[in-house]
Structure formats: structure tokens, C-alpha cells
Design a protein around this motif. Structure first.
Motif, short mmCIF file in Angstrom:
data_model
loop_
_atom_site.label_atom_id
_atom_site.label_comp_id
_atom_site.label_asym_id
_atom_site.label_seq_id
_atom_site.Cartn_x
_atom_site.Cartn_y
_atom_site.Cartn_z
N GLY A 236 4.39 -0.31 1.92
CA GLY A 236 4.31 0.39 2.19
C GLY A 236 5.54 1.29 2.47
N ILE A 237 5.90 0.82 2.70
CA ILE A 237 7.48 1.37 3.39
C ILE A 237 8.30 2.34 2.55
CG2 ILE A 237 10.03 1.68 4.29
CD1 ILE A 237 8.93 -1.46 6.14
N PHE A 238 8.16 1.53 1.29
CA PHE A 238 9.06 1.64 -0.12
C PHE A 238 8.39 3.15 -0.61
CE2 PHE A 238 11.33 -1.90 0.02
CZ PHE A 238 12.66 -1.38 0.71
N GLY A 239 6.71 2.78 -0.53
CA GLY A 239 6.05 3.56 -1.09
C GLY A 239 5.78 4.86 -0.45
N THR A 240 5.81 4.94 1.21
CA THR A 240 6.15 6.32 1.72
C THR A 240 7.76 6.99 1.10
OG1 THR A 240 4.46 4.77 3.37
CG2 THR A 240 6.40 6.58 4.37
N ILE A 241 8.54 6.29 1.21
CA ILE A 241 10.01 6.71 1.45
C ILE A 241 9.74 7.45 -0.01
CG2 ILE A 241 12.46 6.36 1.01
CD1 ILE A 241 11.93 4.42 2.83
N TYR A 242 9.18 6.98 -0.66
CA TYR A 242 8.95 7.96 -2.58
C TYR A 242 8.39 9.04 -2.34
CZ TYR A 242 7.80 7.88 -7.46
OH TYR A 242 7.78 9.05 -8.57
N PHE A 243 6.94 8.55 -1.88
CA PHE A 243 6.93 9.76 -1.75
C PHE A 243 6.72 10.94 -0.87
CE2 PHE A 243 3.12 6.95 -3.19
CZ PHE A 243 2.82 6.96 -4.72
#
Length: 410
Positions: A236-243
Motif C-alpha cells: 500500500g505504501i509503495f503503491g501509493t507513492i508510485y501512483f
């Protein structure tokens, strides 16, 4: 007839390649050089016409170099300006800078530009073929320098502008990177403690047979959540940062929202605003000093500021200046510039030294950014230490409370 009519079109589409050659001239002296042509046969024919006996022709290849950065372009601009001021011809300057550069990607770029200039293309038009590295401001100033016959002076101004802009960007990045890096490391350390250290303590505590303190129970509950859903947390953290960064780069609405938000941040917002005004005034001063008309100069200023708020303000200022409004009044109506800036611009307009006044404003805000970044660094260090102390220290205390309690009972 169809075949005959198609041949010229096909020839025009042939890509020229850079060849390195060696040979001997009419006196028997060994000579070598580089030439662009569609094939080795063309090179041989061209050199024979010059009286050179060719001994070797080889296609020039470039090893894959690093990505071309703004620093590379800034360094090239400074080197080119210095050589032209020293009286070195333009093509020879490109040869010296291009062949001597440590990054093969930069060497290839500069030699491609040199080849265009050698065939009669103006320097500004040659730069325009590479918009990824040379923005409209750069090309417009070079074009103005070519027309006015002061190319070396304009290149010097461009070099100063790029060096100062890069210095501000690096200071802003350093001010933002330090706390982000420390907090990221703190999160990783905390995650490791939650995933591996706390479960080990939990096994030890299960043998106590006594009720655990409240802080310890809270930490154990958080640890159990981490162990059970670690893939969701990290994903969730890395996905949020990426998007988030993808939408920031691709969505104009997101960019405008973030630019406004950055200016409103409690501590960093002031530094970002000062850096933006320094870039805005420095760009306008550079273009106005180069003789670019004010309305045309404002075309490049908004984008160079790097912030959508000031881009919108610049568009508004440009439309008012076009209708005859003075720059001072237009800037006051935009309502994004402090009173000091508009007063300095007013003095510059009245005295006919607008570029000098804008340069002084840029110098002032660049110094302000230096001081703000230094103050921010000294303020953030103890603040980050307190945050890390509370997080890591709190975890350690929560884990050792049962041991202290057990020791007191014994």
C-alpha cells in the motif's frame, strides 16, 4: 518513371553516419579526422577529391553513456561561452568540448549539433532539434545573440543563469531530502522491530504468567498486525507513492494542486516560494538584458519558474502588459509578489534599468534561500532526533517494562 521519381526521395531519407578516417595527404604526411556521410564510399570519394589517400575508414561508435543532466548542459554552456570569448571558432569549440567530455551521451549530442551547424543550420535551430535538453528560453536567447552578434555574451548570461538555477534547485532538494531520508530509515527500522524483534519478546513474555503493561500490549498488537498484513502495508505504501508521483507527472490538475499545496506548507513553503521568485526574476532579467521584448520574454518566464501558481500569474501579467499596462501594475494585480519586488520593478521601469533591478531581486532571494535552507537544516536535525527518540525509545521502553516489573517482583 515512378522508379526514377522515387530515387531522390529515398536518398534524402538516408541517415548520415559519423566516420573516423585516416590517410596521407599530397606530401605523404599522415592525417586523420571525422566526417559525416551516408556510407564509406562517399567518405572515400570526398577525401580523394581533397588529395588524401585513404588508408582506413571506420564507423564511429559511442558507448552507452549516462543520462544527460541539467548539470551537463550548464557545464557545456559555460565551456562554450569561455571558448568563444577566447576567440575559438564555434565548430572547433564544439569539437573540443564534445570530444573531451566524460559522458559519451553528451559527446554524441554535441557532435550531432556541430554537424547540423556545419551544414549551415543556425545554432539556435540546431539546439531546437533537441527540446529535451534545450528549452525555449535557451534557444530564444541563443537566437537573439546570433541576430545581435553578441553570442558569446548571451552564452555567458545563459551559463550564469543555469548555474544559479541549479544551485537553488540543489539547495531545495537537500533541504527536502534529508528529513525524508531519515524518516524513511526510521520507518524501515520500526518495521524490522515489529516483524522480528517484538515477536521474539512476545514468546519470552508468554512464559511470565503475569499481566503485561498497557504500552507493551499496544506494541504487541501493532506487531501482530504487521506480521499478519505486512504485504498489504508495504504494498500500500509503495503503491501509493508510485501512483502519487505518476499522477503528479501526468495530470495537469494534480500538478497545479501540488504546486499550490507546496507554497502553503508551514516550513518548506516559504523556502519554495522564495526559490520560485528567484527563478522568476532571474529568468526575466536574463531575457530582458538580452534584448528580448518584454511580452515575448514573459512567454518563457512562467514555465521557468517551475510552479503553476506563478505560471498562471505570468500569463495574466503578459495579457495586461500586452494591452499597455505597466509591468509593476500587472505584477501587483497578480497578487503573488511581495511589495518589495513590485517596488524594485517600479524603480527599474522608471530608471530604465529593469534588468539590473530584477537581477538584484534575484540575488536577494537567492541569498534568502541560502539562509532559509541553512536555518531549516539546523532546525530539522534536533526535531528529527526528537521524533526518532520518541518512536524508537518508546518501543524499547514498552518491551522492557515487563522485565523491569518482573525484576521488581523478584
Amino acid at each position: 518513371m515512378a522508379t526514377t521519381s522515387n530515387r531522390p526521395l529515398k536518398t534524402n531519407q538516408v541517415k548520415e553516419i559519423l566516420y573516423a578516417w585516416e590517410g596521407k595527404d599530397k606530401t605523404g604526411k599522415s592525417v586523420k579526422g571525422e566526417s559525416r556521410a551516408s556510407g564509406e564510399a562517399v567518405i572515400n570519394a570526398s577525401l580523394r577529391r581533397q588529395g588524401i589517400v585513404v588508408t582506413k575508414v571506420k564507423k564511429k561508435t559511442y558507448s552507452s553513456g549516462k543520462k544527460i543532466t541539467e548539470k551537463d548542459i550548464s557545464l557545456f554552456t559555460r565551456q562554450l561561452a569561455t571558448m568563444m570569448k577566447a576567440g575559438v571558432p564555434l565548430l572547433q569549440s564544439f569539437d573540443i568540448v564534445g570530444k573531451g567530455h566524460a559522458n559519451p551521451s553528451v559527446s554524441k549530442l554535441l557532435l550531432d549539433i556541430r554537424a547540423d551547424v556545419e551544414t549551415g543550420t543556425s545554432l539556435s535551430n540546431a539546439f531546437k532539434k533537441f527540446p529535451l535538453y534545450f528549452d525555449p528560453l535557451f534557444c530564444n536567447l541563443v537566437g537573439a545573440g546570433e541576430q545581435a552578434g553578441i553570442l558569446e555574451d548571451l552564452l555567458t548570461r545563459l551559463a550564469i543563469y543555469k548555474e544559479k538555477t541549479l544551485a537553488i534547485k540543489s539547495k531545495i532538494k537537500s533541504a527536502l531530502t534529508y528529513p525524508i531520508a531519515i524518516l524513511s530509515i526510521a520507518f524501515i527500522v520500526t518495521a524490522v522491530i515489529m516483524l522480528f524483534v517484538v515477536p521474539a519478546f512476545k514468546k519470552v513474555f508468554s512464559t511470565f504468567g503475569a499481566e503485561l503493561p498497557g504500552p507493551t500490549l499496544v506494541v504487541i498488537a501493532i506487531s501482530e498486525f504487521f506480521v499478519s498484513y505486512w504485504y498489504l502495508i508495504f504494498g500500500g505504501i509503495f503503491g501509493t507513492i508510485y501512483f502519487f508521483f505518476q499522477s503528479w507527472q501526468r495530470s495537469l490538475k494534480m500538478q497545479r494542486f501540488m504546486d499550490r499545496l507546496l507554497l502553503q506548507l508551514p516550513i518548506f513553503g516559504i523556502v519554495i516560494r522564495k526559490a520560485t521568485m528567484a527563478r522568476w526574476t532571474r529568468t526575466l532579467a536574463t531575457m530582458f538584458a538580452a534584448g528580448v521584448p518584454l511580452v515575448e520574454a514573459l512567454d518563457s518566464v512562467g514555465g521557468a519558474s517551475g510552479n503553476a501558481v506563478y505560471l498562471d500569474a505570468t500569463i495574466k501579467i503578459q495579457s495586461e502588459v500586452t494591452t499597455g499596462t505597466s509591468l509593476t501594475v500587472a505584477m501587483q494585480n497578480a497578487d503573488v509578489f511581495p511589495n518589495m519586488v513590485t517596488q524594485m520593478v517600479s524603480i527599474g521601469e522608471e530608471s530604465g534599468s529593469l534588468d539590473a533591478m530584477l537581477g538584484k531581486v534575484a540575488d536577494f532571494y537567492e541569498d534568502e534561500v541560502d539562509e532559509a535552507v541553512a536555518s531549516l537544516s539546523s532546525l530539522m536535525e534536533p526535531l528529527i532526533m526528537v521524533v526518532l527518540g520518541v518512536i524508537i525509545g518508546g518501543l524499547v521502553i514498552a518491551m522492557y517494562l515487563p522485565i523491569f516489573k518482573l525484576g521488581a517482583v523478584v
